[in-house]
Design a protein around this motif. Structure first.
Motif, mmCIF file in Angstrom:
data_model
loop_
_atom_site.group_PDB
_atom_site.id
_atom_site.type_symbol
_atom_site.label_atom_id
_atom_site.label_comp_id
_atom_site.label_asym_id
_atom_site.label_seq_id
_atom_site.Cartn_x
_atom_site.Cartn_y
_atom_site.Cartn_z
ATOM 1 N N THR A 20 0.827 -1.212 0.000
ATOM 2 C CA THR A 20 0.000 0.000 0.000
ATOM 3 C C THR A 20 0.860 1.261 0.000
ATOM 4 O OG1 THR A 20 -1.766 -1.165 1.183
ATOM 5 C CG2 THR A 20 -1.814 1.238 1.228
ATOM 6 N N THR A 21 1.878 1.278 0.857
ATOM 7 C CA THR A 21 2.704 2.471 0.985
ATOM 8 C C THR A 21 3.556 2.713 -0.259
ATOM 9 O OG1 THR A 21 2.813 2.015 3.365
ATOM 10 C CG2 THR A 21 4.348 3.644 2.500
ATOM 11 N N ALA A 22 4.036 1.642 -0.870
ATOM 12 C CA ALA A 22 4.916 1.777 -2.035
ATOM 13 C C ALA A 22 4.151 1.872 -3.348
ATOM 14 C CB ALA A 22 5.877 0.589 -2.096
ATOM 15 N N ASN A 23 2.827 1.896 -3.293
ATOM 16 C CA ASN A 23 2.016 1.869 -4.512
ATOM 17 C C ASN A 23 2.004 3.241 -5.186
ATOM 18 O OD1 ASN A 23 0.257 1.125 -6.517
ATOM 19 N ND2 ASN A 23 -1.564 1.368 -5.248
ATOM 20 N N THR A 24 2.927 3.446 -6.094
ATOM 21 C CA THR A 24 2.974 4.678 -6.887
ATOM 22 C C THR A 24 3.078 4.313 -8.363
ATOM 23 O OG1 THR A 24 5.376 4.764 -6.626
ATOM 24 C CG2 THR A 24 4.056 6.039 -5.065
ATOM 25 N N ASP A 25 2.531 5.172 -9.220
ATOM 26 C CA ASP A 25 2.588 4.923 -10.660
ATOM 27 C C ASP A 25 3.994 5.211 -11.188
ATOM 28 O OD1 ASP A 25 -0.080 4.201 -10.848
ATOM 29 O OD2 ASP A 25 -0.735 6.286 -11.064
ATOM 30 N N PRO A 26 4.488 4.370 -12.090
ATOM 31 C CA PRO A 26 5.817 4.620 -12.652
ATOM 32 C C PRO A 26 5.816 5.823 -13.584
ATOM 33 C CG PRO A 26 4.782 2.745 -13.725
ATOM 34 C CD PRO A 26 3.894 3.118 -12.586
ATOM 35 N N ILE A 27 6.902 6.582 -13.528
ATOM 36 C CA ILE A 27 7.116 7.725 -14.422
ATOM 37 C C ILE A 27 8.220 7.330 -15.402
ATOM 38 C CG2 ILE A 27 7.782 10.149 -14.573
ATOM 39 C CD1 ILE A 27 6.768 10.473 -11.698
ATOM 40 N N ILE A 28 7.929 7.423 -16.705
ATOM 41 C CA ILE A 28 8.854 6.924 -17.722
ATOM 42 C C ILE A 28 9.268 8.093 -18.622
ATOM 43 C CG2 ILE A 28 9.145 5.253 -19.587
ATOM 44 C CD1 ILE A 28 6.809 3.684 -18.335
ATOM 45 N N ARG A 82 10.827 -12.919 -2.641
ATOM 46 C CA ARG A 82 12.099 -13.531 -3.025
ATOM 47 C C ARG A 82 13.318 -12.640 -2.803
ATOM 48 N NH1 ARG A 82 9.929 -18.399 -2.820
ATOM 49 N NH2 ARG A 82 8.655 -18.974 -4.617
ATOM 50 N N GLY A 83 13.127 -11.312 -2.739
ATOM 51 C CA GLY A 83 14.274 -10.424 -2.615
ATOM 52 C C GLY A 83 14.964 -10.146 -3.931
ATOM 53 N N MET A 84 14.309 -10.470 -5.041
ATOM 54 C CA MET A 84 14.939 -10.325 -6.353
ATOM 55 C C MET A 84 13.870 -10.287 -7.430
ATOM 56 S SD MET A 84 17.465 -13.105 -8.168
ATOM 57 C CE MET A 84 17.988 -12.956 -9.864
ATOM 58 N N LEU A 85 14.193 -9.644 -8.547
ATOM 59 C CA LEU A 85 13.324 -9.652 -9.719
ATOM 60 C C LEU A 85 14.048 -10.320 -10.874
ATOM 61 C CD1 LEU A 85 11.798 -6.052 -9.716
ATOM 62 C CD2 LEU A 85 10.683 -8.166 -9.017
ATOM 63 N N ALA A 86 13.330 -11.161 -11.594
ATOM 64 C CA ALA A 86 13.845 -11.764 -12.817
ATOM 65 C C ALA A 86 12.712 -11.715 -13.833
ATOM 66 C CB ALA A 86 14.294 -13.201 -12.575
ATOM 67 N N ALA A 87 12.978 -11.150 -15.007
ATOM 68 C CA ALA A 87 11.916 -10.964 -15.993
ATOM 69 C C ALA A 87 12.487 -11.072 -17.396
ATOM 70 C CB ALA A 87 11.224 -9.619 -15.799
ATOM 71 N N GLU A 88 11.630 -11.516 -18.298
ATOM 72 C CA GLU A 88 12.012 -11.637 -19.703
ATOM 73 C C GLU A 88 11.073 -10.798 -20.551
ATOM 74 O OE1 GLU A 88 12.859 -15.052 -23.120
ATOM 75 O OE2 GLU A 88 11.947 -15.597 -21.194
ATOM 76 N N PRO A 302 14.544 -1.432 -7.385
ATOM 77 C CA PRO A 302 14.850 -2.511 -8.339
ATOM 78 C C PRO A 302 13.820 -2.633 -9.452
ATOM 79 C CG PRO A 302 14.144 -3.404 -6.220
ATOM 80 C CD PRO A 302 14.346 -1.956 -6.019
ATOM 81 N N ILE A 303 12.563 -2.230 -9.190
ATOM 82 C CA ILE A 303 11.545 -2.251 -10.248
ATOM 83 C C ILE A 303 11.890 -1.222 -11.309
ATOM 84 C CG2 ILE A 303 9.095 -1.920 -10.743
ATOM 85 C CD1 ILE A 303 8.498 -2.786 -7.891
ATOM 86 N N ALA A 304 12.239 -0.005 -10.883
ATOM 87 C CA ALA A 304 12.624 1.042 -11.832
ATOM 88 C C ALA A 304 13.853 0.619 -12.631
ATOM 89 C CB ALA A 304 12.900 2.345 -11.080
ATOM 90 N N TYR A 323 17.919 6.236 -24.308
ATOM 91 C CA TYR A 323 17.712 5.288 -23.231
ATOM 92 C C TYR A 323 16.504 5.717 -22.392
ATOM 93 C CZ TYR A 323 19.950 8.623 -20.041
ATOM 94 O OH TYR A 323 20.269 9.733 -19.292
ATOM 95 N N VAL A 324 15.945 4.760 -21.691
ATOM 96 C CA VAL A 324 14.723 4.992 -20.906
ATOM 97 C C VAL A 324 15.083 4.987 -19.431
ATOM 98 C CG1 VAL A 324 12.397 4.183 -20.385
ATOM 99 C CG2 VAL A 324 13.345 3.882 -22.698
ATOM 100 N N LYS A 325 14.522 5.935 -18.722
ATOM 101 C CA LYS A 325 14.697 5.986 -17.270
ATOM 102 C C LYS A 325 13.326 5.925 -16.612
ATOM 103 C CE LYS A 325 16.975 8.529 -13.538
ATOM 104 N NZ LYS A 325 17.793 9.707 -13.183
ATOM 105 N N VAL A 326 13.145 4.954 -15.741
ATOM 106 C CA VAL A 326 11.883 4.766 -15.016
ATOM 107 C C VAL A 326 12.142 5.107 -13.552
ATOM 108 C CG1 VAL A 326 10.064 3.132 -14.381
ATOM 109 C CG2 VAL A 326 11.185 2.964 -16.620
ATOM 110 N N ARG A 327 11.208 5.823 -12.983
ATOM 111 C CA ARG A 327 11.322 6.087 -11.546
ATOM 112 C C ARG A 327 9.943 6.052 -10.925
ATOM 113 N NH1 ARG A 327 10.197 11.664 -10.761
ATOM 114 N NH2 ARG A 327 10.283 12.875 -12.695
#
Length: 327
Positions: A20-28, A82-88, A302-304, A323-327
Motif C-alpha cells: 500500500t505504501t509503495a504503490n505509486t505509478d511509474p514515471i517513464i 524472493r528479494g529479487m526480480l527476474a523478468a524476460e 529494483p523495479i525502476a 535510453y529509458v529511465k523509469v522512476r
C-alpha cells in the motif's frame, strides 16, 4: 514465506502495508545521448507500451494483460517474497513487444563457465532452460554481494513466527486444561463393591472388572451431560469442580507475547504503528510512519532499474540510440 505472507497475521499485515505504501505509478522518460529529453523517442515508446498493456487482436481467446501499475505491484510482491526480480521481455515473431514475463528467482541456477561471466539457467521439474539471452534481466533488493542467490527480506522472521506459533499453541492447550472449570467425579469404591452381585464379590478378578465397568458407565453418562441438565446421583459419587476459583488466571502471558511481537516486527521490517501495536503516542507514531515509508519506497528501486533496462532494449530495437529511465 509464501505461506506466511497469506496465513500469518503479522506477515500478511506487513505485506499489505508495504504494498500500500509503495504503490505509486511509474514515471517513464526517454533521454538522448546528451541526457536531454527525447520527444520523438517518447512518442515511439508510448506506442510500444500500448502494445504491452492494450489488446488489439480480439480474434483470439482470453488474454490476460497487466497494466503498468499492476505489473509494478506484482514486482513489489515478488521482491518481498524472493528479494529479487527476474523478468524476460517477450517479443513476438512480428517484432511486437508483447509481455514482461516474470520468472521465479527460486527456479534460477547460476553458472560461471568463464571467469567473471555468470549466466542463468531456469530449472523446472528437471528441465533446464538456458536464459543466456539478451531479453532476460534481473534486479536485486538488498543483495548479499558474495552470492547471486537472493533472500526474502522477511526471511529473518521465520524463526520468530515459528516460535510465536508454538507458544500460542501451547497456550491453547494450557487454556483447555486450566483455563476453564471442569467437573471432577469421585466414585467411592467401597460402596461399589458393597453393592456388587454376590458372585462378583467373592472373586478379586471379577471385582476389578466390575469396578472398571461401573467407572466407564459413569464416565459415559457424565460426559454427555448438558450444562443445564440436572445431575442426579447416589452417595457413592461425590461431584465437585476443578480449578473453580480464578480459572485461567494462573499464567501471565503478556510479557511472552510482547517479546515475540517485538522480534516479529523487527524480522518483518515493520514498525509497531503499522502492525497496530503503537503505544508510544503520536510523535513516535509519526517518526515510525516516516521511517516505514522510506523503507517501502526502496521497493521501487529494483523495479525502476529492471523496467528501465527492458524498455531501453525495446526502444533501441526500433533504431533509436536513446535510453529509458523509469522512476
Amino acid at each position: 514465506i509464501k505461506l506466511l505472507m497469506v496465513q500469518d497475521p503479522d506477515a500478511s499485515a506487513a505485506t499489505n502495508a508495504f504494498l500500500t505504501t509503495a504503490n505509486t505509478d511509474p514515471i517513464i522518460v526517454v533521454y538522448d545521448v546528451n541526457d536531454q529529453i527525447d520527444r520523438p523517442g517518447m512518442l515511439t515508446l508510448n506506442q510500444i507500451l500500448m502494445t504491452l498493456t492494450e489488446r488489439y487482436d480480439y480474434s483470439k481467446g482470453f488474454e490476460f494483460r497487466h497494466s503498468l501499475s499492476s505489473l509494478a505491484e506484482s514486482m513489489r510482491y515478488m521482491i518481498l517474497l524472493r528479494g529479487m526480480l527476474a523478468a524476460e521481455a517477450v517479443i513476438t515473431k512480428e517484432g511486437i513487444f508483447n509481455e514482461v514475463r516474470q520468472v521465479d528467482p527460486v527456479t534460477l541456477e547460476w553458472y560461471e563457465k568463464t571467469n567473471g561471466v555468470r549466466t542463468p539457467v531456469q530449472s523446472i521439474s528437471g528441465t533446464q532452460i538456458d536464459l543466456n539471452v539478451p531479453t532476460f534481466f534481473v534486479s536485486y533488493f538488498r543483495q548479499d554481494p558474495t552470492t547471486l542467490y537472493p533472500n526474502s527480506p522477511f526471511v529473518s522472521a521465520i524463526n520468530t513466527i515459528a516460535a510465536r506459533q508454538q507458544v500460542i499453541n501451547d497456550l491453547y492447550r494450557i487454556m483447555q486444561v486450566t483455563g476453564y472449570p471442569r467437573m471432577e467425579i469421585t466414585v467411592l469404591e467401597d460402596i461399589l463393591v458393597k453393592h456388587a452381585p454376590p458372585g462378583v464379590r467373592a472373586d478379586p478378578d471379577k471385582i476389578q472388572v466390575y469396578v472398571t465397568q461401573q467407572l466407564n458407565q459413569i464416565t459415559s453418562a457424565i460426559g454427555t451431560l448438558r450444562p443445564d441438565q440436572p445431575f442426579v446421583h447416589t452417595d457413592s459419587i461425590e461431584p465437585k469442580m476443578m480449578n473453580e476459583s480464578k480459572a485461567g488466571m494462573s499464567l501471565n502471558i503478556d510479557p511472552i507475547i510482547k517479546t515475540l511481537n517485538a522480534q516479529n516486527q523487527a524480522g518483518l521490517r515493520a514498525v509497531s504503528t503499522i502492525l497496530g501495536r503503537g503505544e508510544s503516542g503520536v510523535n513516535t507514531a509519526s517518526v515510525e510512519a516516516r521511517i516505514f515509508s522510506m523503507t517501502a519506497q526502496e521497493l521501487n528501486q529494483p523495479i525502476a532499474e529492471i523496467l528501465s533496462r527492458i524498455f531501453t532494449m525495446v526502444l533501441r530495437m526500433t533504431g533509436s540510440q536513446s535510453y529509458v529511465k523509469v522512476r
